[in-house]
Design a protein around this motif. Structure first.
Motif, PDB file in Angstrom:
ATOM      1  N   ALA A  36       3.647   6.301-108.486  1.00  0.00           N
ATOM      2  CA  ALA A  36       2.610   5.285-108.328  1.00  0.00           C
ATOM      3  C   ALA A  36       1.988   5.432-106.941  1.00  0.00           C
ATOM      4  N   PRO A  37       0.671   5.224-106.841  1.00  0.00           N
ATOM      5  CA  PRO A  37       0.036   5.355-105.535  1.00  0.00           C
ATOM      6  C   PRO A  37       0.520   4.272-104.581  1.00  0.00           C
ATOM      7  N   GLU A  38       0.608   4.625-103.324  1.00  0.00           N
ATOM      8  CA  GLU A  38       1.022   3.666-102.302  1.00  0.00           C
ATOM      9  C   GLU A  38      -0.144   2.737-101.999  1.00  0.00           C
ATOM     10  N   PRO A  39       0.092   1.424-102.042  1.00  0.00           N
ATOM     11  CA  PRO A  39      -1.029   0.514-101.782  1.00  0.00           C
ATOM     12  C   PRO A  39      -1.457   0.564-100.320  1.00  0.00           C
ATOM     13  N   LEU A  40      -2.745   0.331-100.102  1.00  0.00           N
ATOM     14  CA  LEU A  40      -3.257   0.136 -98.751  1.00  0.00           C
ATOM     15  C   LEU A  40      -3.033  -1.329 -98.408  1.00  0.00           C
ATOM     16  N   LYS A  41      -2.516  -1.601 -97.215  1.00  0.00           N
ATOM     17  CA  LYS A  41      -2.176  -2.962 -96.810  1.00  0.00           C
ATOM     18  C   LYS A  41      -3.017  -3.347 -95.589  1.00  0.00           C
ATOM     19  N   PHE A  42      -3.548  -4.567 -95.625  1.00  0.00           N
ATOM     20  CA  PHE A  42      -4.391  -5.035 -94.530  1.00  0.00           C
ATOM     21  C   PHE A  42      -4.099  -6.497 -94.227  1.00  0.00           C
ATOM     22  N   PRO A  67      -7.991  14.048-110.278  1.00  0.00           N
ATOM     23  CA  PRO A  67      -7.036  14.465-109.241  1.00  0.00           C
ATOM     24  C   PRO A  67      -7.741  14.882-107.948  1.00  0.00           C
ATOM     25  N   GLU A  68      -8.932  15.454-108.072  1.00  0.00           N
ATOM     26  CA  GLU A  68      -9.687  15.839-106.880  1.00  0.00           C
ATOM     27  C   GLU A  68     -10.054  14.600-106.069  1.00  0.00           C
ATOM     28  N   ALA A  69     -10.420  13.529-106.748  1.00  0.00           N
ATOM     29  CA  ALA A  69     -10.748  12.281-106.057  1.00  0.00           C
ATOM     30  C   ALA A  69      -9.508  11.720-105.362  1.00  0.00           C
ATOM     31  N   ASP A  70      -8.338  11.837-105.993  1.00  0.00           N
ATOM     32  CA  ASP A  70      -7.084  11.423-105.347  1.00  0.00           C
ATOM     33  C   ASP A  70      -6.886  12.195-104.045  1.00  0.00           C
ATOM     34  N   HIS A  71      -7.154  13.494-104.081  1.00  0.00           N
ATOM     35  CA  HIS A  71      -7.026  14.333-102.890  1.00  0.00           C
ATOM     36  C   HIS A  71      -7.998  13.873-101.807  1.00  0.00           C
ATOM     37  N   HIS A  72      -9.239  13.573-102.182  1.00  0.00           N
ATOM     38  CA  HIS A  72     -10.235  13.094-101.214  1.00  0.00           C
ATOM     39  C   HIS A  72      -9.798  11.761-100.604  1.00  0.00           C
ATOM     40  N   LEU A  73      -9.229  10.877-101.422  1.00  0.00           N
ATOM     41  CA  LEU A  73      -8.745   9.597-100.908  1.00  0.00           C
ATOM     42  C   LEU A  73      -7.670   9.813 -99.842  1.00  0.00           C
ATOM     43  N   ALA A  74      -6.736  10.711-100.112  1.00  0.00           N
ATOM     44  CA  ALA A  74      -5.668  10.979 -99.159  1.00  0.00           C
ATOM     45  C   ALA A  74      -6.212  11.632 -97.892  1.00  0.00           C
ATOM     46  N   ALA A  75      -7.136  12.559 -98.049  1.00  0.00           N
ATOM     47  CA  ALA A  75      -7.680  13.281 -96.897  1.00  0.00           C
ATOM     48  C   ALA A  75      -8.510  12.381 -95.979  1.00  0.00           C
ATOM     49  N   HIS A  76      -9.139  11.370 -96.557  1.00  0.00           N
ATOM     50  CA  HIS A  76     -10.019  10.493 -95.786  1.00  0.00           C
ATOM     51  C   HIS A  76      -9.406   9.109 -95.560  1.00  0.00           C
ATOM     52  N   ARG A  77      -8.103   9.002 -95.700  1.00  0.00           N
ATOM     53  CA  ARG A  77      -7.436   7.699 -95.598  1.00  0.00           C
ATOM     54  C   ARG A  77      -7.754   6.944 -94.304  1.00  0.00           C
ATOM     55  N   ARG A  79     -10.410   7.012 -92.374  1.00  0.00           N
ATOM     56  CA  ARG A  79     -11.798   6.532 -92.452  1.00  0.00           C
ATOM     57  C   ARG A  79     -11.911   5.377 -93.448  1.00  0.00           C
ATOM     58  N   ILE A  80     -11.203   5.492 -94.563  1.00  0.00           N
ATOM     59  CA  ILE A  80     -11.228   4.436 -95.579  1.00  0.00           C
ATOM     60  C   ILE A  80     -10.591   3.168 -95.030  1.00  0.00           C
ATOM     61  N   GLN A  81      -9.461   3.305 -94.343  1.00  0.00           N
ATOM     62  CA  GLN A  81      -8.801   2.133 -93.759  1.00  0.00           C
ATOM     63  C   GLN A  81      -9.719   1.443 -92.750  1.00  0.00           C
ATOM     64  N   HIS A  82     -10.384   2.208 -91.918  1.00  0.00           N
ATOM     65  CA  HIS A  82     -11.319   1.651 -90.937  1.00  0.00           C
ATOM     66  C   HIS A  82     -12.443   0.883 -91.636  1.00  0.00           C
ATOM     67  N   ALA A  83     -13.027   1.499 -92.650  1.00  0.00           N
ATOM     68  CA  ALA A  83     -14.119   0.853 -93.378  1.00  0.00           C
ATOM     69  C   ALA A  83     -13.634  -0.413 -94.085  1.00  0.00           C
ATOM     70  N   MET A  84     -12.414  -0.393 -94.603  1.00  0.00           N
ATOM     71  CA  MET A  84     -11.882  -1.571 -95.289  1.00  0.00           C
ATOM     72  C   MET A  84     -11.643  -2.716 -94.307  1.00  0.00           C
ATOM     73  N   ILE A  85     -11.154  -2.414 -93.115  1.00  0.00           N
ATOM     74  CA  ILE A  85     -10.945  -3.457 -92.104  1.00  0.00           C
ATOM     75  C   ILE A  85     -12.277  -4.111 -91.748  1.00  0.00           C
ATOM     76  N   LEU A  86     -13.307  -3.300 -91.550  1.00  0.00           N
ATOM     77  CA  LEU A  86     -14.625  -3.857 -91.233  1.00  0.00           C
ATOM     78  C   LEU A  86     -15.173  -4.681 -92.391  1.00  0.00           C
TER      79      LEU A  86
END
Length: 136
Positions: A36-42, A67-77, A79-86
């Motif tokens: 299962a994917p690890e949740p992002l926590k904020f 699966p490619e999108a999963d890879h992109h999510l992991a690679a850009h984690r 940046r995604i966390q920063h954008a989610m905080i904002l």
């Protein structure tokens, strides 16, 4: 050999199997088993804390289109966390208490992440699931 010792030995072997070797595989729609994917926590401030602002504690999991999108999510984690905080910290607590507010936020999250990944809902993140959502 003592029958009690043999029974104890089998019981301990069974316990080790259960504790170590019996990790269930979770299936996804891409075939095969996957963890299962690890949740992002904020935890973010909502509004001005000096004026009685509130806090949002949220966990979310993304469902990727491939699966490619999963890879992109992991690679850009990061940046995604920063954008989610904002994004999360810009929300209004009263709005997030409603079902419509949560659904609108889900759409904003999907749009934001797919924009960062240069993807669409068909090739990037197709869904976001809140696994925890607390406003205090």
């Amino acid at each position: 050999m003592n029958p009690n010792f043999s029974l104890l030995r089998h019981f301990l072997a069974f316990c080790m199997f259960v504790l170590v070797g019996a990790q269930p595989a979770l299936a996804n729609d891409h075939g095969g088993g996957a963890a299962a994917p690890e949740p992002l926590k904020f935890v973010v401030n909502l509004g001005d804390p000096a004026k009685g602002g509130k806090y949002l504690q949220v966990q979310m999991v993304f469902e990727a289109a491939s699966p490619e999108a999963d890879h992109h999510l992991a690679a850009h984690r990061p940046r995604i966390q920063h954008a989610m905080i904002l994004l999360l910290s810009s929300q209004d607590a009263a709005n997030l208490l409603t079902l419509k507010g949560k659904k609108d936020l889900m759409e904003e999250i999907i749009d934001t992440v797919n924009h960062l990944l240069h993807e669409t809902e068909k090739t990037g993140v197709k869904e976001v699931f809140f696994t925890s959502f607390i406003i205090q």
